[in-house]
Write a protein that holds these residues in place. Structure first.
Motif, PDB file in Angstrom:
ATOM      1  N   GLY A 106       0.810  -1.203   0.000  1.00  0.00           N
ATOM      2  CA  GLY A 106       0.000   0.000   0.000  1.00  0.00           C
ATOM      3  C   GLY A 106       0.843   1.252   0.000  1.00  0.00           C
ATOM      4  O   GLY A 106       2.031   1.248  -0.321  1.00  0.00           O
ATOM      5  N   ARG A 107       0.222   2.310   0.392  1.00  0.00           N
ATOM      6  CA  ARG A 107       0.903   3.595   0.436  1.00  0.00           C
ATOM      7  C   ARG A 107       1.785   3.676   1.671  1.00  0.00           C
ATOM      8  O   ARG A 107       1.564   2.994   2.666  1.00  0.00           O
ATOM      9  CB  ARG A 107      -0.119   4.718   0.475  1.00  0.00           C
ATOM     10  CG  ARG A 107      -0.923   4.788  -0.793  1.00  0.00           C
ATOM     11  CD  ARG A 107      -1.840   5.960  -0.751  1.00  0.00           C
ATOM     12  NE  ARG A 107      -2.580   6.039  -1.999  1.00  0.00           N
ATOM     13  CZ  ARG A 107      -3.460   6.968  -2.268  1.00  0.00           C
ATOM     14  NH1 ARG A 107      -3.731   7.884  -1.364  1.00  0.00           N
ATOM     15  NH2 ARG A 107      -4.073   6.980  -3.418  1.00  0.00           N
ATOM     16  N   LEU A 108       2.800   4.536   1.578  1.00  0.00           N
ATOM     17  CA  LEU A 108       3.687   4.730   2.721  1.00  0.00           C
ATOM     18  C   LEU A 108       3.047   5.693   3.713  1.00  0.00           C
ATOM     19  O   LEU A 108       2.613   6.779   3.341  1.00  0.00           O
ATOM     20  CB  LEU A 108       5.034   5.300   2.266  1.00  0.00           C
ATOM     21  CG  LEU A 108       5.901   4.391   1.409  1.00  0.00           C
ATOM     22  CD1 LEU A 108       7.153   5.135   0.984  1.00  0.00           C
ATOM     23  CD2 LEU A 108       6.272   3.149   2.170  1.00  0.00           C
ATOM     24  N   GLY A 109       3.008   5.294   4.943  1.00  0.00           N
ATOM     25  CA  GLY A 109       2.486   6.153   5.988  1.00  0.00           C
ATOM     26  C   GLY A 109       3.607   6.957   6.625  1.00  0.00           C
ATOM     27  O   GLY A 109       4.790   6.818   6.275  1.00  0.00           O
ATOM     28  N   PRO A 110       3.286   7.810   7.577  1.00  0.00           N
ATOM     29  CA  PRO A 110       4.298   8.643   8.225  1.00  0.00           C
ATOM     30  C   PRO A 110       5.342   7.818   8.982  1.00  0.00           C
ATOM     31  O   PRO A 110       6.518   8.175   9.015  1.00  0.00           O
ATOM     32  CB  PRO A 110       3.509   9.544   9.169  1.00  0.00           C
ATOM     33  CG  PRO A 110       2.137   9.004   9.221  1.00  0.00           C
ATOM     34  CD  PRO A 110       1.946   8.114   8.052  1.00  0.00           C
ATOM     35  N   THR A 111       4.942   6.700   9.538  1.00  0.00           N
ATOM     36  CA  THR A 111       5.883   5.854  10.277  1.00  0.00           C
ATOM     37  C   THR A 111       6.936   5.269   9.333  1.00  0.00           C
ATOM     38  O   THR A 111       8.128   5.270   9.643  1.00  0.00           O
ATOM     39  CB  THR A 111       5.137   4.711  10.987  1.00  0.00           C
ATOM     40  OG1 THR A 111       4.064   5.261  11.760  1.00  0.00           O
ATOM     41  CG2 THR A 111       6.064   3.929  11.876  1.00  0.00           C
ATOM     42  N   GLU A 112       6.492   4.789   8.180  1.00  0.00           N
ATOM     43  CA  GLU A 112       7.426   4.212   7.220  1.00  0.00           C
ATOM     44  C   GLU A 112       8.380   5.263   6.653  1.00  0.00           C
ATOM     45  O   GLU A 112       9.567   5.006   6.452  1.00  0.00           O
ATOM     46  CB  GLU A 112       6.671   3.536   6.064  1.00  0.00           C
ATOM     47  CG  GLU A 112       5.980   2.251   6.460  1.00  0.00           C
ATOM     48  CD  GLU A 112       4.565   2.484   6.997  1.00  0.00           C
ATOM     49  OE1 GLU A 112       4.090   3.643   6.979  1.00  0.00           O
ATOM     50  OE2 GLU A 112       3.945   1.509   7.444  1.00  0.00           O
ATOM     51  N   ILE A 113       7.874   6.457   6.396  1.00  0.00           N
ATOM     52  CA  ILE A 113       8.718   7.535   5.880  1.00  0.00           C
ATOM     53  C   ILE A 113       9.789   7.914   6.895  1.00  0.00           C
ATOM     54  O   ILE A 113      10.960   8.089   6.555  1.00  0.00           O
ATOM     55  CB  ILE A 113       7.863   8.757   5.485  1.00  0.00           C
ATOM     56  CG1 ILE A 113       6.983   8.392   4.283  1.00  0.00           C
ATOM     57  CG2 ILE A 113       8.743   9.957   5.148  1.00  0.00           C
ATOM     58  CD1 ILE A 113       5.993   9.461   3.896  1.00  0.00           C
ATOM     59  N   ILE A 114       9.401   8.024   8.155  1.00  0.00           N
ATOM     60  CA  ILE A 114      10.372   8.351   9.208  1.00  0.00           C
ATOM     61  C   ILE A 114      11.419   7.251   9.327  1.00  0.00           C
ATOM     62  O   ILE A 114      12.620   7.531   9.458  1.00  0.00           O
ATOM     63  CB  ILE A 114       9.649   8.585  10.560  1.00  0.00           C
ATOM     64  CG1 ILE A 114       8.822   9.871  10.487  1.00  0.00           C
ATOM     65  CG2 ILE A 114      10.639   8.646  11.716  1.00  0.00           C
ATOM     66  CD1 ILE A 114       7.913  10.100  11.667  1.00  0.00           C
ATOM     67  N   LEU A 115      10.996   6.000   9.260  1.00  0.00           N
ATOM     68  CA  LEU A 115      11.927   4.879   9.334  1.00  0.00           C
ATOM     69  C   LEU A 115      12.915   4.917   8.156  1.00  0.00           C
ATOM     70  O   LEU A 115      14.117   4.704   8.346  1.00  0.00           O
ATOM     71  CB  LEU A 115      11.162   3.555   9.341  1.00  0.00           C
ATOM     72  CG  LEU A 115      12.006   2.290   9.430  1.00  0.00           C
ATOM     73  CD1 LEU A 115      12.751   2.256  10.767  1.00  0.00           C
ATOM     74  CD2 LEU A 115      11.149   1.067   9.271  1.00  0.00           C
ATOM     75  N   ILE A 116      12.435   5.221   6.959  1.00  0.00           N
ATOM     76  CA  ILE A 116      13.321   5.320   5.792  1.00  0.00           C
ATOM     77  C   ILE A 116      14.321   6.450   5.975  1.00  0.00           C
ATOM     78  O   ILE A 116      15.516   6.295   5.676  1.00  0.00           O
ATOM     79  CB  ILE A 116      12.485   5.498   4.505  1.00  0.00           C
ATOM     80  CG1 ILE A 116      11.713   4.208   4.207  1.00  0.00           C
ATOM     81  CG2 ILE A 116      13.366   5.894   3.327  1.00  0.00           C
ATOM     82  CD1 ILE A 116      10.689   4.346   3.110  1.00  0.00           C
ATOM     83  N   LEU A 117      13.876   7.601   6.464  1.00  0.00           N
ATOM     84  CA  LEU A 117      14.781   8.725   6.700  1.00  0.00           C
ATOM     85  C   LEU A 117      15.849   8.388   7.739  1.00  0.00           C
ATOM     86  O   LEU A 117      17.022   8.756   7.583  1.00  0.00           O
ATOM     87  CB  LEU A 117      13.989   9.965   7.127  1.00  0.00           C
ATOM     88  CG  LEU A 117      13.122  10.599   6.045  1.00  0.00           C
ATOM     89  CD1 LEU A 117      12.294  11.727   6.623  1.00  0.00           C
ATOM     90  CD2 LEU A 117      13.977  11.088   4.899  1.00  0.00           C
ATOM     91  N   VAL A 118      15.472   7.682   8.798  1.00  0.00           N
ATOM     92  CA  VAL A 118      16.441   7.285   9.825  1.00  0.00           C
ATOM     93  C   VAL A 118      17.482   6.345   9.241  1.00  0.00           C
ATOM     94  O   VAL A 118      18.688   6.485   9.505  1.00  0.00           O
ATOM     95  CB  VAL A 118      15.715   6.643  11.038  1.00  0.00           C
ATOM     96  CG1 VAL A 118      16.699   5.961  11.979  1.00  0.00           C
ATOM     97  CG2 VAL A 118      14.900   7.679  11.782  1.00  0.00           C
ATOM     98  N   VAL A 119      17.058   5.410   8.415  1.00  0.00           N
ATOM     99  CA  VAL A 119      17.999   4.475   7.790  1.00  0.00           C
ATOM    100  C   VAL A 119      18.947   5.227   6.861  1.00  0.00           C
ATOM    101  O   VAL A 119      20.158   4.954   6.843  1.00  0.00           O
ATOM    102  CB  VAL A 119      17.235   3.358   7.034  1.00  0.00           C
ATOM    103  CG1 VAL A 119      18.166   2.534   6.170  1.00  0.00           C
ATOM    104  CG2 VAL A 119      16.496   2.470   8.025  1.00  0.00           C
TER     105      VAL A 119
END
Length: 93
Positions: free
Chosen positions: A2-15
């Protein structure tokens, strides 16, 4: 998927920050912006070139063939420059 939510976006930025480091990210963003500007200007130049080079009249049949181009050897290349015949566009438009 599905679509990326705010949690997934934050996790990607941290990585990304962990992989590249906080000091490298501004340099990477700067070079990405510079590359995007160059790409945009080249695309604009190609569009302008196509508009200006479009013939108004069909080409005459008794034209002389274009001059032969020469490809220069790359620095450190052991081969010398050599003439290259370019393909001719014989399709009707």
């Amino acid at each position: 998927m599905g679509r990326l939510g705010p949690t997934e976006i934050i996790l990607i930025l941290v990585v990304i920050i962990l992989l590249f480091g906080a000091k490298k990210l501004p340099d990477m963003a700067r070079s990405l912006g510079k590359s995007a500007r160059i790409l945009k200007s080249e695309a604009k130049a190609m569009k302008e070139d196509n508009k200006s080079s479009a013939p108004a009249d069909p080409p005459a049949t008794d034209e002389q063939p274009p001059a032969q181009r020469t490809i220069q050897a790359a620095p450190g290349d052991v081969t010398s420059s050599r003439p290259v015949t370019e393909p001719t566009d014989t399709t009707k438009r």
